[in-house]
Design an enzyme around this catalytic site. Structure first.
Site, mmCIF file in Angstrom:
data_model
loop_
_atom_site.group_PDB
_atom_site.id
_atom_site.type_symbol
_atom_site.label_atom_id
_atom_site.label_comp_id
_atom_site.label_asym_id
_atom_site.label_seq_id
_atom_site.Cartn_x
_atom_site.Cartn_y
_atom_site.Cartn_z
ATOM 1 N N GLU A 84 -11.004 -10.612 -1.316
ATOM 2 C CA GLU A 84 -10.679 -9.854 -0.109
ATOM 3 C C GLU A 84 -11.949 -9.215 0.440
ATOM 4 O O GLU A 84 -12.345 -8.124 -0.021
ATOM 5 C CB GLU A 84 -9.662 -8.763 -0.437
ATOM 6 C CG GLU A 84 -8.359 -9.286 -0.988
ATOM 7 C CD GLU A 84 -7.224 -8.314 -0.733
ATOM 8 O OE1 GLU A 84 -6.250 -8.711 -0.079
ATOM 9 O OE2 GLU A 84 -7.328 -7.158 -1.154
ATOM 10 N N LYS B 64 0.850 -1.202 0.000
ATOM 11 C CA LYS B 64 0.000 0.000 0.000
ATOM 12 C C LYS B 64 0.890 1.259 0.000
ATOM 13 O O LYS B 64 1.913 1.264 -0.662
ATOM 14 C CB LYS B 64 -0.950 -0.021 1.194
ATOM 15 C CG LYS B 64 -1.645 -1.364 1.364
ATOM 16 C CD LYS B 64 -2.733 -1.326 2.389
ATOM 17 C CE LYS B 64 -3.231 -2.746 2.630
ATOM 18 N NZ LYS B 64 -4.522 -2.774 3.270
ATOM 19 N N HIS C 294 -8.193 -3.093 -6.127
ATOM 20 C CA HIS C 294 -8.104 -3.257 -4.663
ATOM 21 C C HIS C 294 -9.231 -2.455 -4.009
ATOM 22 O O HIS C 294 -9.581 -1.364 -4.467
ATOM 23 C CB HIS C 294 -6.742 -2.775 -4.156
ATOM 24 C CG HIS C 294 -6.519 -3.160 -2.722
ATOM 25 N ND1 HIS C 294 -7.045 -2.428 -1.682
ATOM 26 C CD2 HIS C 294 -5.880 -4.208 -2.168
ATOM 27 C CE1 HIS C 294 -6.713 -3.020 -0.536
ATOM 28 N NE2 HIS C 294 -6.000 -4.108 -0.805
HETATM 29 C C1 PEP Z 1 -4.682 -5.986 1.505
HETATM 30 O O1 PEP Z 1 -4.369 -4.816 1.566
HETATM 31 O O2 PEP Z 1 -4.834 -6.492 0.395
HETATM 32 C C2 PEP Z 1 -4.873 -6.732 2.744
HETATM 33 C C3 PEP Z 1 -5.371 -7.927 2.670
HETATM 34 O O3 PEP Z 1 -4.511 -6.101 3.923
HETATM 35 P P1 PEP Z 1 -4.369 -6.785 5.378
HETATM 36 O O4 PEP Z 1 -3.597 -8.063 5.188
HETATM 37 O O5 PEP Z 1 -3.615 -5.790 6.183
HETATM 38 O O6 PEP Z 1 -5.746 -7.044 5.880
#
Ligand code: PEP
Length: 256
Positions: free
Chosen positions: A173, A16, A101
């Protein structure tokens, strides 16, 4: 089922908006032995740094380390202030890119249609998109997870052929689990990843068995193994736990 899953595991860190170029470079150098260990164990290992750090990471990491951009524009050049194009990535040897994302969907108006344009442009340039999908907390609580991910997959991957998607990666996600410490249970993650594969099967037939599907959302060294033991989860997209060298190493070590 007699099908034997031949998909290689993939562990991808999403940095990120973190790390100075100097820090990213240091991490790349320190991770060289890890990338070799991953390769020796048939695991694909990578990171997704900021645009500014892409060149330093690519130049200093092991050649076996995947280096992915976090976004790209679908036009090659032009009046798009603040954007970066595919030829610019290719010049640095960057052939992977995250698309869609949830943070970009939430803060930068990244729609499924825009993701589709970007994915088509990447594939036309023989690059590998990691297409992120997932429902918000409200959608999860309303029981709309499958409806949402189905739409995201169908629109994001529309007009693509079976051949186009053979190297594509999809990352499931759930937005409510990203950076919150609230993991989706392995049952939920497997159920949704299996469902995504069924949508891919409707669209691309048997090629759906080649497409890697990752889980992402508060994955840590302590829980990664349970996710990767699920039949439809082929790897992890990891934010927070990929930032420090020891926990990045722990993620890999725990799935060897
Ligand atoms: C991401 O940013 O894709 C993510 C899964 O973050 P985290 O592992 O911090 O939840």
């Amino acid at each position: 089922m007699s099908f034997v899953n031949m998909r290689r595991k993939l562990l991808l860190g999403n940095w990120k908006m973190n790390k100075l170029v100097s820090e990213a470079k240091e991490f790349a150098i320190a991770s060289r032995p890890l990338a070799e260990k991953a390769k020796a164990n048939n695991i694909d290992l990578g990171v997704s740094p900021t645009y500014l750090s892409l060149a330093a990471v690519k130049e200093n990491a092991s050649k076996d380390m995947i280096v992915a951009a976090q976004n790209v524009h679908f036009n090659d050049h032009g009046a798009f202030t603040g954007e970066i194009s595919i030829p610019m990535l290719l010049e640095l040897g960057i052939t992977w890119c995250l698309i869609g994302h949830s943070e970009r969907r939430a803060y930068d108006n990244e729609t499924d249609e825009k993701c589709n344009l970007k994915i088509k442009a990447l594939i036309a340039n023989k690059m590998i998109p990691v297409y992120c999908v997932g429902e918000t907390l409200d959608e999860f609580e309303a029981g709309k997870t499958k409806e949402v991910v189905s739409r995201q997959v169908k629109v994001g991957l529309k007009d693509l052929t079976k051949e186009d998607v053979k190297d594509l990666v999809v990352a499931y996600e759930p937005v409510w689990s990203i950076g919150t410490g609230k993991n989706a249970s392995t049952e939920i993650a497997e159920d949704v990843c299996g469902y995504i594969r069924s949508v891919l099967k409707e669209m691309f037939g048997e090629m759906s068995e080649e497409i890697r599907i990752l889980y992402g959302g508060s994955v840590k060294p302590e829980n990664i193994k349970a996710y990767l033991s699920c039949p439809d989860i082929d790897g992890a997209l990891v934010g927070g736990a990929s930032l420090k060298q020891d926990s990045y190493e722990g993620l890999l070590t725990n799935i060897l």
